[in-house]
Write a protein that holds these residues in place. Structure first.
Motif, mmCIF file in Angstrom:
data_model
loop_
_atom_site.group_PDB
_atom_site.id
_atom_site.type_symbol
_atom_site.label_atom_id
_atom_site.label_comp_id
_atom_site.label_asym_id
_atom_site.label_seq_id
_atom_site.Cartn_x
_atom_site.Cartn_y
_atom_site.Cartn_z
ATOM 1 N N ASP A 1 0.824 -1.207 0.000
ATOM 2 C CA ASP A 1 0.000 0.000 0.000
ATOM 3 C C ASP A 1 0.863 1.263 0.000
ATOM 4 O OD1 ASP A 1 -2.128 -1.685 0.108
ATOM 5 O OD2 ASP A 1 -2.510 -1.419 2.257
ATOM 6 N N MET A 2 2.050 1.191 0.628
ATOM 7 C CA MET A 2 2.941 2.349 0.651
ATOM 8 C C MET A 2 3.437 2.664 -0.764
ATOM 9 S SD MET A 2 5.151 1.716 4.123
ATOM 10 C CE MET A 2 5.865 3.347 3.998
ATOM 11 N N ASP A 3 3.732 1.634 -1.542
ATOM 12 C CA ASP A 3 4.151 1.838 -2.925
ATOM 13 C C ASP A 3 3.017 2.453 -3.739
ATOM 14 O OD1 ASP A 3 6.069 0.257 -1.733
ATOM 15 O OD2 ASP A 3 6.535 -0.834 -3.571
ATOM 16 N N GLU A 4 1.812 1.927 -3.537
ATOM 17 C CA GLU A 4 0.662 2.428 -4.290
ATOM 18 C C GLU A 4 0.374 3.876 -3.951
ATOM 19 O OE1 GLU A 4 -2.367 -0.316 -3.258
ATOM 20 O OE2 GLU A 4 -1.481 -2.004 -4.382
ATOM 21 N N ALA A 5 0.542 4.238 -2.667
ATOM 22 C CA ALA A 5 0.335 5.625 -2.262
ATOM 23 C C ALA A 5 1.368 6.541 -2.917
ATOM 24 C CB ALA A 5 0.414 5.748 -0.736
ATOM 25 N N GLY A 6 2.598 6.069 -3.002
ATOM 26 C CA GLY A 6 3.639 6.851 -3.662
ATOM 27 C C GLY A 6 3.363 7.035 -5.138
ATOM 28 N N ILE A 7 2.860 5.985 -5.799
ATOM 29 C CA ILE A 7 2.540 6.074 -7.227
ATOM 30 C C ILE A 7 1.415 7.072 -7.463
ATOM 31 C CG2 ILE A 7 1.628 4.781 -9.194
ATOM 32 C CD1 ILE A 7 3.089 2.322 -8.070
ATOM 33 N N VAL A 8 0.412 7.065 -6.577
ATOM 34 C CA VAL A 8 -0.692 8.016 -6.681
ATOM 35 C C VAL A 8 -0.183 9.444 -6.560
ATOM 36 C CG1 VAL A 8 -2.786 8.839 -5.539
ATOM 37 C CG2 VAL A 8 -2.432 6.394 -5.871
ATOM 38 N N ASP A 9 0.844 9.642 -5.711
ATOM 39 C CA ASP A 9 1.422 10.978 -5.528
ATOM 40 C C ASP A 9 2.365 11.373 -6.660
ATOM 41 O OD1 ASP A 9 0.052 11.350 -3.180
ATOM 42 O OD2 ASP A 9 1.694 10.624 -1.905
ATOM 43 N N GLY A 10 2.534 10.502 -7.637
ATOM 44 C CA GLY A 10 3.338 10.845 -8.803
ATOM 45 C C GLY A 10 4.784 10.401 -8.748
ATOM 46 N N CYS A 11 5.132 9.461 -7.864
ATOM 47 C CA CYS A 11 6.523 8.993 -7.762
ATOM 48 C C CYS A 11 6.854 8.051 -8.911
ATOM 49 C CB CYS A 11 6.744 8.264 -6.436
ATOM 50 S SG CYS A 11 6.771 9.349 -4.987
ATOM 51 N N SER A 12 8.022 8.233 -9.466
ATOM 52 C CA SER A 12 8.551 7.283 -10.438
ATOM 53 C C SER A 12 9.094 6.074 -9.671
ATOM 54 C CB SER A 12 9.659 7.936 -11.257
ATOM 55 O OG SER A 12 10.767 8.253 -10.414
ATOM 56 N N PRO A 13 9.409 4.968 -10.358
ATOM 57 C CA PRO A 13 9.963 3.803 -9.641
ATOM 58 C C PRO A 13 11.215 4.145 -8.829
ATOM 59 C CG PRO A 13 9.292 3.162 -11.828
ATOM 60 C CD PRO A 13 9.125 4.642 -11.769
ATOM 61 N N TRP A 14 12.113 4.970 -9.394
ATOM 62 C CA TRP A 14 13.328 5.350 -8.670
ATOM 63 C C TRP A 14 12.998 6.224 -7.461
ATOM 64 C CZ3 TRP A 14 18.041 3.844 -7.974
ATOM 65 C CH2 TRP A 14 18.980 4.696 -7.409
ATOM 66 N N GLN A 15 12.076 7.197 -7.611
ATOM 67 C CA GLN A 15 11.660 8.044 -6.492
ATOM 68 C C GLN A 15 10.963 7.213 -5.415
ATOM 69 O OE1 GLN A 15 9.288 10.845 -8.704
ATOM 70 N NE2 GLN A 15 10.908 12.406 -8.680
ATOM 71 N N LEU A 16 10.229 6.222 -5.851
ATOM 72 C CA LEU A 16 9.551 5.332 -4.906
ATOM 73 C C LEU A 16 10.562 4.617 -4.027
ATOM 74 C CD1 LEU A 16 6.583 4.390 -4.390
ATOM 75 C CD2 LEU A 16 7.122 2.407 -5.796
ATOM 76 N N PHE A 17 11.643 4.180 -4.644
ATOM 77 C CA PHE A 17 12.692 3.483 -3.892
ATOM 78 C C PHE A 17 13.449 4.439 -2.972
ATOM 79 C CE2 PHE A 17 17.232 2.288 -3.740
ATOM 80 C CZ PHE A 17 17.120 1.117 -3.000
ATOM 81 N N VAL A 18 13.856 5.596 -3.511
ATOM 82 C CA VAL A 18 14.703 6.524 -2.761
ATOM 83 C C VAL A 18 13.931 7.209 -1.631
ATOM 84 C CG1 VAL A 18 16.060 8.651 -2.917
ATOM 85 C CG2 VAL A 18 16.265 6.902 -4.698
ATOM 86 N N ARG A 19 12.720 7.677 -1.922
ATOM 87 C CA ARG A 19 11.988 8.501 -0.957
ATOM 88 C C ARG A 19 11.185 7.697 0.067
ATOM 89 N NH1 ARG A 19 9.468 13.460 -4.643
ATOM 90 N NH2 ARG A 19 11.493 14.243 -5.417
ATOM 91 N N ILE A 20 10.724 6.520 -0.323
ATOM 92 C CA ILE A 20 9.858 5.752 0.576
ATOM 93 C C ILE A 20 10.589 4.558 1.185
ATOM 94 C CG2 ILE A 20 7.768 4.335 0.703
ATOM 95 C CD1 ILE A 20 6.535 6.152 -1.393
ATOM 96 N N MET A 21 11.228 3.748 0.329
ATOM 97 C CA MET A 21 11.806 2.510 0.837
ATOM 98 C C MET A 21 13.169 2.721 1.493
ATOM 99 S SD MET A 21 11.019 -0.563 1.344
ATOM 100 C CE MET A 21 9.543 -0.527 0.328
ATOM 101 N N LEU A 22 13.996 3.565 0.917
ATOM 102 C CA LEU A 22 15.361 3.733 1.426
ATOM 103 C C LEU A 22 15.410 4.186 2.886
ATOM 104 C CD1 LEU A 22 18.087 3.152 0.169
ATOM 105 C CD2 LEU A 22 18.306 5.573 -0.392
ATOM 106 N N PRO A 23 14.578 5.158 3.313
ATOM 107 C CA PRO A 23 14.591 5.526 4.745
ATOM 108 C C PRO A 23 14.218 4.361 5.660
ATOM 109 C CG PRO A 23 13.514 7.233 3.452
ATOM 110 C CD PRO A 23 13.715 6.066 2.532
ATOM 111 N N LEU A 24 13.308 3.497 5.202
ATOM 112 C CA LEU A 24 12.921 2.342 6.005
ATOM 113 C C LEU A 24 14.047 1.309 6.082
ATOM 114 C CD1 LEU A 24 9.278 1.790 4.673
ATOM 115 C CD2 LEU A 24 9.966 2.942 6.779
ATOM 116 N N LEU A 25 14.906 1.310 5.063
ATOM 117 C CA LEU A 25 15.987 0.328 4.992
ATOM 118 C C LEU A 25 17.229 0.741 5.772
ATOM 119 C CD1 LEU A 25 15.808 -0.659 1.219
ATOM 120 C CD2 LEU A 25 15.361 -2.164 3.161
#
Length: 273
Positions: free
Chosen positions: A164-188
């Motif tokens: 759901d976090m990925d889907e929320a990012g896509i709705v906000d206009g994130c590209s696959p790379w932005q999705l990884f850097v802005r959402i997943m990377l901080p969690l990692l």
């Protein structure tokens, strides 16, 4: 209740004894690092009769320690950076796109954690591509060794993060790379720090790979400098112990500074791995 406390007390006492046994080699090295050569003909836990703190000064005078330090720093930082960067991206993609072929690729990476390294074949391959006795070959070997571990831990953690976090990012206009850097990377972050620390300690202290893959003394990593005090017929064990203490200090410092992330990172990476 009393029996339970007794059992806990006995268990803790056993753990303390085991911890002390594990520390004996370290204590042995510390004590013998400040002894005279004659006293270290036989390595014992006895305190030195004469405290030779000048042994540590001799290390810098009689070895190319500074150059070896930077050699190790270059190999360690670049190889770990590559393995963590590539392994993190691969683990994320393989976890989020778990189709038939990606599952096969993931299994291939896991096999890299199990199959033992064939040193003779490795030397022959590096010789054939002219990467023996240089930093590039050693860096590539370390990178290949640790990418499977990075993929395993990252993939296990990403599996526990709702899509759901990925889907929320896509709705906000994130590209696959932005999705990884802005959402997943901080969690990692705990996973990445854990990978960096565990791999840093191994690569910095590794003796086998540089021994086989690095020939010229100018390219030696810091651990190989111990050969300066070891000869065919005699060795200065006091200097060997002092050198070991000095060259392991960076790894100990990195571990101490980042140890709070290790348990969190290992547990997070083990979830649904």
């Amino acid at each position: 209740m009393k029996k339970k406390k007794i059992k806990i007390g006995v268990f803790e006492a056993v753990l303390w004894i085991l911890s002390f046994i594990i520390l004996i080699p370290l204590i042995l090295i510390i004590i013998n690092s400040v002894k005279t050569p004659a006293e270290t003909n036989v390595l014992t836990l006895a305190l030195p009769q004469t405290w030779e703190f000048g042994n540590f000064a001799r290390i810098f005078q009689e070895t190319n320690l500074i150059r070896s330090f930077f050699n190790s720093a270059l190999v360690t930082v670049v190889s770990i950076g590559l393995s963590v960067f590539l392994g993190t991206i691969a683990g994320y993609v393989l976890s989020r796109n778990a189709d038939f072929w990606n599952k096969k690729i993931y299994a291939f990476f896991l096999a890299g954690m199990i199959i033992p390294l064939q040193m003779i074949a490795l030397v022959q391959v590096l010789q054939a591509i002219r990467m023996l006795d240089n930093y590039v070959g050693l860096i590539l070997v370390y990178t290949a060794m640790f990418i499977p571990q990075s993929v395993f831990l990252v993939s296990g953690f990403v599996n526990s993060v709702p899509k759901d976090m990925d889907e929320a990012g896509i709705v906000d206009g994130c590209s696959p790379w932005q999705l990884f850097v802005r959402i997943m990377l901080p969690l990692l972050k705990p996973i990445i720090v854990t990978l960096f620390i565990t791999q840093f300690v191994f690569v910095w202290n590794d003796f086998q790979m540089p021994l086989y893959l690095i020939k010229s003394s100018e390219n030696w990593t810091i651990v190989l400098g111990v050969y300066n005090f070891m000869g065919q017929f005699s060795s200065e064990w006091n200097m060997v112990c002092a050198y070991i203490l000095v060259c392991t200090l960076p790894a100990v410092l990195v571990y101490i500074l980042g140890q709070k992330y290790i348990i969190d990172g290992m547990v997070a990476g083990a979830v649904k791995g």
